[in-house]
Design an enzyme around this catalytic site. Structure first.
Site, PDB file in Angstrom:
ATOM      1  N   ASP A 118      42.953  43.642  35.967  1.00 27.25           N
ATOM      2  CA  ASP A 118      43.825  44.470  35.135  1.00 27.25           C
ATOM      3  C   ASP A 118      43.124  44.669  33.777  1.00 27.25           C
ATOM      4  OD1 ASP A 118      46.242  45.986  35.293  1.00 27.25           O
ATOM      5  OD2 ASP A 118      47.112  44.661  33.803  1.00 27.25           O
ATOM      6  N   ASP A 157      40.671  43.748  40.814  1.00 27.53           N
ATOM      7  CA  ASP A 157      40.297  43.842  39.388  1.00 27.53           C
ATOM      8  C   ASP A 157      41.089  42.816  38.588  1.00 27.53           C
ATOM      9  OD1 ASP A 157      42.399  46.143  40.167  1.00 27.53           O
ATOM     10  OD2 ASP A 157      42.925  45.287  38.225  1.00 27.53           O
TER      11      ASP A 157
HETATM   12  N1  LIG Z   1      45.448  46.472  37.873  1.00 27.63           N
HETATM   13  C1  LIG Z   1      46.291  47.021  38.755  1.00 27.63           C
HETATM   14  N2  LIG Z   1      47.551  47.373  38.366  1.00 27.63           N
HETATM   15  C2  LIG Z   1      48.402  47.916  39.265  1.00 27.63           C
HETATM   16  N3  LIG Z   1      48.099  48.181  40.527  1.00 27.63           N
HETATM   17  C3  LIG Z   1      46.868  47.856  40.957  1.00 27.63           C
HETATM   18  N4  LIG Z   1      46.279  47.985  42.150  1.00 27.63           N
HETATM   19  C4  LIG Z   1      45.032  47.507  42.063  1.00 27.63           C
HETATM   20  N5  LIG Z   1      44.781  47.062  40.806  1.00 27.63           N
HETATM   21  C5  LIG Z   1      45.914  47.271  40.096  1.00 27.63           C
END
Ligand SMILES: Nc1ncnc2[nH]cnc12
Ligand SMILES: CSC[C@H]1O[C@H](OP(=O)(O)O)[C@H](O)[C@@H]1O
Length: 287
Positions: free
Chosen positions: A209, A207
């Protein structure tokens, strides 16, 4: 020296297949039980040990993963090289969901975990300027196929389990220069160094974030959707690794396997015998 590859599987990777003589073994450690039993066997003649970081069925949160027990248990099994596989969020447009990043630096923002095997009665300070092993990292890069893989990146380790606020996401990306974010590689990498085990981290982007203007905020259902495909690519990487690196191991040219040579500060006569006993696997070479 015989090479033994340890694989720590993160979110979405709870077992690997194809091991000859596969056997789940229970390992006891002075630091308590590891996350789960450890799957041992051989791949292309190389001894392997696989540990699901969160346990099968994803039992442990990032804060409750027994990091010290996990590294100690792998050391007890003779592991010389650890490949960590993790899900992560991306702070860079070009590190897209589905891509792999071979991490070479960390910023440790985790705060509610035991971060060292050492302490009162046996103090040690290892170098962590280069927290991953360049040779093992290169092998992971070469073992990745059918997926876009980026060599090098800075992983910000947060405590979690909640994802970052928008302000945090922007801070880490714009001012701290982090490339990806996750919740587990610290203190794992620190403990691997203390245990003199080469460590490489394969971070699988799931992703963007929360910072990305067109992707909205991170959502666990999106992550789970990406995780399945990522895990298959990770399994393929692990399957190719043993043939690439071979069963024989020379001393690490970067010194990962001698990190404790000059690290222990406590005078022999002032050492705590109980702590020294607990350090039998991790630091027995120098104690
Ligand atoms: N955006 C994110 N922040 C922290 N850990 C994650 N693991 C997968 N995506 C994450
Ligand atoms: C499933 S999203 C958040 C979760 O996933 C990552 O775990 P791991 O590093 O073990 O793959 C991340 O660090 C969080 O623990």
């Amino acid at each position: 020296m015989e090479r033994v590859i340890g694989v720590i599987g993160g979110s979405g990777l709870y077992e690997i297949d194809g091991l000859e003589g596969a056997d789940w073994v229970t390992v006891e450690t002075p630091w308590g039980p590891p996350s789960d039993a450890i799957l041992t066997g051989r791949l292309d003649g190389v001894r392997m040990a696989f540990l699901p970081r969160h346990g099968r069925g994803h039992v442990h949160s990032p804060s409750s993963v027994p990091y010290r027990a996990n590294i100690d248990a792998l050391k007890r099994l003779g592991v010389t090289d650890i490949v960590s596989v993790s899900a992560c969020g991306s702070f860079r447009e070009e590190l897209a969901p589905g891509d792999f990043v071979i991490i070479d630096q960390f910023i440790d923002r985790a705060f509610a975990r035991e971060k060292s095997f050492f302490g009162t009665g046996c103090v040690a300070h290892v170098s962590l300027a280069h927290p991953t092993c360049p040779d093992l990292s290169r092998a992971c890069f070469e073992a990745a196929e059918g997926v876009t893989v980026h060599m090098g990146g800075t992983y910000l380790a947060m405590e979690g389990p909640q994802f970052s606020t928008l302000a945090e996401s922007r801070l880490y990306r714009e001012q701290w220069g982090a490339d990806v974010i996750g919740m587990t590689n610290m203190p794992e990498a620190k403990l691997a160094r203390e245990a003199e085990i080469c460590y490489a981290s394969v971070a699988m982007v799931t992703d963007y974030d929360s910072w990305h203007p067109h992707h909205g905020e991170v959502d666990i259902s999106d992550i789970i959707a990406i995780l399945g495909a990522n895990a298959n690519h990770a399994r393929a990487l692990v399957a190719r690794l043993p043939a690439l690196v071979g069963a024989a191991r020379a001393p690490c040219p970067h010194g990962c396997d001698h990190a404790l040579d000059h690290a222990i500060m406590t005078a022999p006569e002032r050492r705590d015998p109980d702590l020294v006993a607990r350090l039998d696997a991790v630091a027995g070479r120098v104690l």
